[in-house]
Structure formats: structure tokens, C-alpha cells
Design a protein around this motif. Structure first.
Motif, PDB file in Angstrom:
ATOM      1  N   ILE A   1       1.762  -0.040  10.162  1.00  0.00           N
ATOM      2  CA  ILE A   1       2.865   0.280  10.240  1.00  0.00           C
ATOM      3  C   ILE A   1       3.370  -0.565  11.567  1.00  0.00           C
ATOM      4  O   ILE A   1       3.354  -0.827  12.802  1.00  0.00           O
ATOM      5  CB  ILE A   1       3.300   1.825  10.752  1.00  0.00           C
ATOM      6  CG1 ILE A   1       2.625   2.886   9.838  1.00  0.00           C
ATOM      7  CG2 ILE A   1       5.135   1.787  11.508  1.00  0.00           C
ATOM      8  CD1 ILE A   1       2.819   4.356  10.334  1.00  0.00           C
ATOM      9  N   ALA A   2       4.389  -1.530  10.911  1.00  0.00           N
ATOM     10  CA  ALA A   2       5.187  -2.544  11.054  1.00  0.00           C
ATOM     11  C   ALA A   2       6.365  -2.593  12.174  1.00  0.00           C
ATOM     12  O   ALA A   2       6.504  -3.148  13.371  1.00  0.00           O
ATOM     13  CB  ALA A   2       5.196  -3.943  10.525  1.00  0.00           C
ATOM     14  N   GLU A   3       6.721  -1.118  11.562  1.00  0.00           N
ATOM     15  CA  GLU A   3       8.092  -0.880  12.763  1.00  0.00           C
ATOM     16  C   GLU A   3       8.719   0.340  12.153  1.00  0.00           C
ATOM     17  O   GLU A   3       7.586   1.355  11.260  1.00  0.00           O
ATOM     18  CB  GLU A   3       8.790  -1.765  11.698  1.00  0.00           C
ATOM     19  CG  GLU A   3      10.063  -2.671  12.911  1.00  0.00           C
ATOM     20  CD  GLU A   3      11.393  -3.503  12.959  1.00  0.00           C
ATOM     21  OE1 GLU A   3      11.900  -3.028  12.913  1.00  0.00           O
ATOM     22  OE2 GLU A   3      11.502  -3.534  11.951  1.00  0.00           O
ATOM     23  N   ARG A   4       8.738   1.776  12.518  1.00  0.00           N
ATOM     24  CA  ARG A   4       9.615   2.774  12.296  1.00  0.00           C
ATOM     25  C   ARG A   4      11.009   2.863  12.902  1.00  0.00           C
ATOM     26  O   ARG A   4      11.142   2.782  14.304  1.00  0.00           O
ATOM     27  CB  ARG A   4       8.534   3.798  12.085  1.00  0.00           C
ATOM     28  CG  ARG A   4       7.944   3.973  13.665  1.00  0.00           C
ATOM     29  CD  ARG A   4       6.660   4.110  14.212  1.00  0.00           C
ATOM     30  NE  ARG A   4       6.686   5.906  13.538  1.00  0.00           N
ATOM     31  CZ  ARG A   4       5.340   7.173  13.038  1.00  0.00           C
ATOM     32  NH1 ARG A   4       4.480   6.565  13.559  1.00  0.00           N
ATOM     33  NH2 ARG A   4       6.485   8.094  13.101  1.00  0.00           N
TER      34      ARG A   4
ATOM     35  N   ILE B   1       9.662   4.051   7.426  1.00  0.00           N
ATOM     36  CA  ILE B   1       7.976   3.174   7.916  1.00  0.00           C
ATOM     37  C   ILE B   1       8.058   2.816   6.962  1.00  0.00           C
ATOM     38  O   ILE B   1       8.123   2.388   6.136  1.00  0.00           O
ATOM     39  CB  ILE B   1       7.025   4.832   7.741  1.00  0.00           C
ATOM     40  CG1 ILE B   1       7.077   5.704   8.202  1.00  0.00           C
ATOM     41  CG2 ILE B   1       5.797   3.840   8.021  1.00  0.00           C
ATOM     42  CD1 ILE B   1       6.894   5.989   9.106  1.00  0.00           C
ATOM     43  N   VAL B   2       7.956   1.411   7.982  1.00  0.00           N
ATOM     44  CA  VAL B   2       7.816  -0.177   7.641  1.00  0.00           C
ATOM     45  C   VAL B   2       6.287  -0.359   7.719  1.00  0.00           C
ATOM     46  O   VAL B   2       5.541  -0.511   8.505  1.00  0.00           O
ATOM     47  CB  VAL B   2       8.526  -0.884   8.226  1.00  0.00           C
ATOM     48  CG1 VAL B   2       8.425  -1.999   7.712  1.00  0.00           C
ATOM     49  CG2 VAL B   2      10.107  -0.379   8.340  1.00  0.00           C
ATOM     50  N   LEU B   3       5.401  -0.539   6.130  1.00  0.00           N
ATOM     51  CA  LEU B   3       4.171  -0.325   6.416  1.00  0.00           C
ATOM     52  C   LEU B   3       4.925  -2.553   5.764  1.00  0.00           C
ATOM     53  O   LEU B   3       5.026  -2.747   5.017  1.00  0.00           O
ATOM     54  CB  LEU B   3       3.938   0.284   5.043  1.00  0.00           C
ATOM     55  CG  LEU B   3       2.376   0.478   5.138  1.00  0.00           C
ATOM     56  CD1 LEU B   3       2.264   2.253   6.084  1.00  0.00           C
ATOM     57  CD2 LEU B   3       2.117   1.190   3.461  1.00  0.00           C
ATOM     58  N   LYS B   4       3.366  -3.136   6.484  1.00  0.00           N
ATOM     59  CA  LYS B   4       3.415  -4.256   6.460  1.00  0.00           C
ATOM     60  C   LYS B   4       1.630  -4.485   6.878  1.00  0.00           C
ATOM     61  O   LYS B   4       1.078  -4.059   7.763  1.00  0.00           O
ATOM     62  CB  LYS B   4       4.284  -5.203   7.454  1.00  0.00           C
ATOM     63  CG  LYS B   4       4.854  -6.799   5.924  1.00  0.00           C
ATOM     64  CD  LYS B   4       5.747  -6.609   7.531  1.00  0.00           C
ATOM     65  CE  LYS B   4       6.927  -6.838   6.950  1.00  0.00           C
ATOM     66  NZ  LYS B   4       7.918  -6.697   8.009  1.00  0.00           N
TER      67      LYS B   4
ATOM     68  N   GLY C   1       0.691  -1.685  -0.171  1.00  0.00           N
ATOM     69  CA  GLY C   1      -0.009  -0.089  -0.129  1.00  0.00           C
ATOM     70  C   GLY C   1       1.054   0.925   0.163  1.00  0.00           C
ATOM     71  O   GLY C   1       0.200   2.527  -0.149  1.00  0.00           O
ATOM     72  N   LYS C   2       1.720   1.502  -0.356  1.00  0.00           N
ATOM     73  CA  LYS C   2       3.429   2.038  -0.291  1.00  0.00           C
ATOM     74  C   LYS C   2       2.638   3.219  -1.147  1.00  0.00           C
ATOM     75  O   LYS C   2       2.483   4.315  -1.323  1.00  0.00           O
ATOM     76  CB  LYS C   2       4.605   1.543  -0.317  1.00  0.00           C
ATOM     77  CG  LYS C   2       5.144   0.511   0.430  1.00  0.00           C
ATOM     78  CD  LYS C   2       6.547   0.300  -0.429  1.00  0.00           C
ATOM     79  CE  LYS C   2       6.709  -0.322  -1.497  1.00  0.00           C
ATOM     80  NZ  LYS C   2       6.522  -1.127  -0.913  1.00  0.00           N
ATOM     81  N   SER C   3       2.162   2.644  -2.471  1.00  0.00           N
ATOM     82  CA  SER C   3       1.625   3.695  -4.103  1.00  0.00           C
ATOM     83  C   SER C   3       0.411   4.239  -3.412  1.00  0.00           C
ATOM     84  O   SER C   3       0.417   6.123  -3.477  1.00  0.00           O
ATOM     85  CB  SER C   3       2.106   3.392  -5.207  1.00  0.00           C
ATOM     86  OG  SER C   3       3.990   3.191  -5.196  1.00  0.00           O
ATOM     87  N   THR C   4      -0.415   3.635  -2.939  1.00  0.00           N
ATOM     88  CA  THR C   4      -1.450   4.430  -2.494  1.00  0.00           C
ATOM     89  C   THR C   4      -1.582   5.467  -1.262  1.00  0.00           C
ATOM     90  O   THR C   4      -1.989   6.393  -1.977  1.00  0.00           O
ATOM     91  CB  THR C   4      -2.455   2.953  -1.795  1.00  0.00           C
ATOM     92  OG1 THR C   4      -2.635   1.071  -2.559  1.00  0.00           O
ATOM     93  CG2 THR C   4      -3.600   3.094  -0.924  1.00  0.00           C
TER      94      THR C   4
END
Ligand code: ADP
Ligand code: ADP
Length: 229
Positions: free
Chosen positions: A216-219, A209-212, A42-45
Motif C-alpha cells: 500500500i503506497a498511500e491511503r 487504498i493505492v496499491l503499488k 494486484g487489485k483484481s487479485t
């Protein structure tokens, strides 16, 4: 100028499959925040919501405290510059493509932007220079050359906010490094949202920002994320 805030953002293309499930983070004015994560996360979203190709279905996105839904597309486009993964150029001259959106820019300004984007030398080597046509009925530019034209356009436009959406991921390693260096110059002192698929390309980001799975799974900084994993 240009601070971005994502506040509890929810979005689904198909209601049966939520893509973003409550995303909150900020990009302080002048800072660079990178969003990484697996393909389809969903990064580009996120960048499409900021640019209002789509609107959030819950939560909000603010620029300098103002909800982007209260801003016209036109003024959004004036404050946001986007360098996409694959730049599609207009079937027109190189000058037209660099000037696009700033028709009033002088030739000297176009040349300075091309210089900063490291495409000026290439253009000087062409018989028609800035009048050379690109696209189907003109020059076939390489991926790296097209990205440099897109970067020159962004330098000329000088928007307070920059979105780099996997801007180097379609390039070979050497070209990627060269384009990365040009992008580092463009994003300096500009609020920048970087979409990336690999941590190694966003070492200099102020926050990652780690998106999963829609959250946000991690930052943290690059150093912090490496130390934790
Ligand atoms: P990423 O940039 O992290 O690879 P995207 O934001 O492009 O992910 O896409 C997130 C998910 O939404 C993917 O599963 C993708 O297939 C889906 N998706 C993207 N665009 C659309 C669309 N226009 N219509 C339906 N689904 C879409
Ligand atoms: P015309 O042939 O229509 O009289 P020019 O030959 O001056 O116009 O240029 C054609 C296009 O290329 C114009 O958009 C012009 O501004 C642009 N151009 C010409 N020279 C340069 C230059 N040195 N740097 C940037 N753009 C240029």
C-alpha cells in the motif's frame, strides 16, 4: 454485517514474482473502500482472494471476524455479489439472467430490480420482454446493457458484500456515468470493495487504498490524496 479485513495478505501466482507483499486494510460494514493503482498492481487479485478463486499464501482475509478459508465457496457466494468488468450473460432469457442465484424470486421482484438498475424500460420495449433470449442465439446487448443486467441481478440477490471490479472501465464515458449512478445506489449501506484504475471514478469512497509494487503506497479519502499529490 459484512465487515472485511485483509490482514498482512501475501500472494504470488509464481513464487519468483510476489504480487501482494503484506496488504492490510479493512472495509467496515456498510462502507465503501476503493483499491486503485497501475495495471498489474494486484487489485483484481485482492478481489479473487476474497472470493476464494485463490487462497492467500500468508496472512488472512476475514469476513465478520471469520477466516474466509473456513467458509464454503457456496456460502461465500451467498454473501458476496460481484459486478465484473465484462459481464458474460447466459444464453437464456433476460429474466433467467436477472434471477440467476435466486430462482425463487417473483416476476414483480425481477421487475423491481430491473427498474432500479435502469434496464426495465429497455426490456419493456422488446417484443418478448423478459422472455427475450440473450447471447449467441438471441439479442446482442451492448456493454452498458449487460452491466445493467448484472446490476439488476445483484440488486435482486441483495448481498451484504459487493465487489465492483472495474465495473465501468469497458464503457464509454456517458454510459460509464449512468452505470456509476446505478452502482452508487446498489452500494449504499452495503460493504463495498471497488477496484478502479482511476481516482476520478471513486470520489465517494470512504477510503482509497493505492496499491503499488505489492504494497500500500498511500491511503486516504479522495480529498486527502488529491491534496497530497
Ligand atoms: P490489476 O488488477 O491491478 O491490474 P491483477 O491482480 O489482475 O492486477 O494482476 C496482478 C499481476 O498478476 C499481473 O502482473 C498479472 O499479469 C498477474 N496475473 C494475474 N492473473 C494471473 C494468473 N492467473 N496467473 C499468473 N499471473 C497472473
Ligand atoms: P412460460 O412461457 O414458461 O409459461 P412466462 O411466459 O410467464 O413463462 O415467462 C417466461 C420467463 O420470463 C419466466 O422466467 C418468467 O418468470 C419471466 N417473466 C415473465 N414475465 C415477467 C415479468 N413481467 N417480469 C419478470 N420476469 C418475467
Amino acid at each position: 454485517r459484512g465487515a472485511i479485513a485483509f490482514r498482512d495478505v501475501h500472494f504470488a501466482y509464481d513464487s519468483a514474482r510476489p504480487i501482494l507483499k503484506g496488504i492490510s486494510f479493512e472495509v467496515p460494514a456498510g462502507k465503501t473502500v476503493a483499491v486503485v493503482g497501475p495495471s498489474g498492481a494486484g487489485k483484481s487479485t485482492l478481489s479473487r482472494l476474497l472470493y476464494r478463486f485463490y487462497d492467500v499464501q500468508g496472512g488472512s482475509i476475514l469476513i465478520d471476524g471469520q477466516d474466509v478459508r473456513d467458509v464454503t465457496q457456496k456460502s461465500l457466494r451467498a454473501v458476496i455479489g460481484m459486478v465484473p468488468q465484462d459481464t458474460v450473460l447466459f444464453n437464456d432469457t433476460i429474466a433467467y439472467n436477472i434471477r440467476y442465484g435466486r430462482v425463487g424470486a417473483s416476476d414483480a421482484e425481477v421487475e423491481a430490480a430491473a427498474e432500479a438498475a435502469q434496464i426495465a424500460g429497455f426490456v419493456r420495449g422488446l417484443p418478448d420482454g423478459y422472455r427475450a433470449m440473450v447471447g449467441e442465439r438471441g439479442l446482442k446487448l451492448s456493454g452498458g446493457e449487460k452491466q445493467r443486467v448484472a446490476i439488476a441481478r445483484t440488486i435482486l440477490k441483495a448481498p451484504p458484500i459487493l465487489i465492483l471490479d472495474e465495473a465501468t472501465s469497458a464503457l464509454d464515458t456517458k454510459t460509464e456515468q449512468e452505470i456509476q449512478a446505478a452502482l452508487d445506489v446498489v452500494s449504499r449501506n452495503r460493504t463495498t470493495l471497488v477496484i478502479a484504475h482511476r481516482l476520478s471514478t471513486v470520489i465517494n469512497a470512504d477510503e482509497i487504498i493505492v496499491l503499488k509494487d505489492g504494497v500500500i503506497a498511500e491511503r486516504g479519502t479522495h480529498g486527502e490524496l488529491i491534496a497530497r499529490n
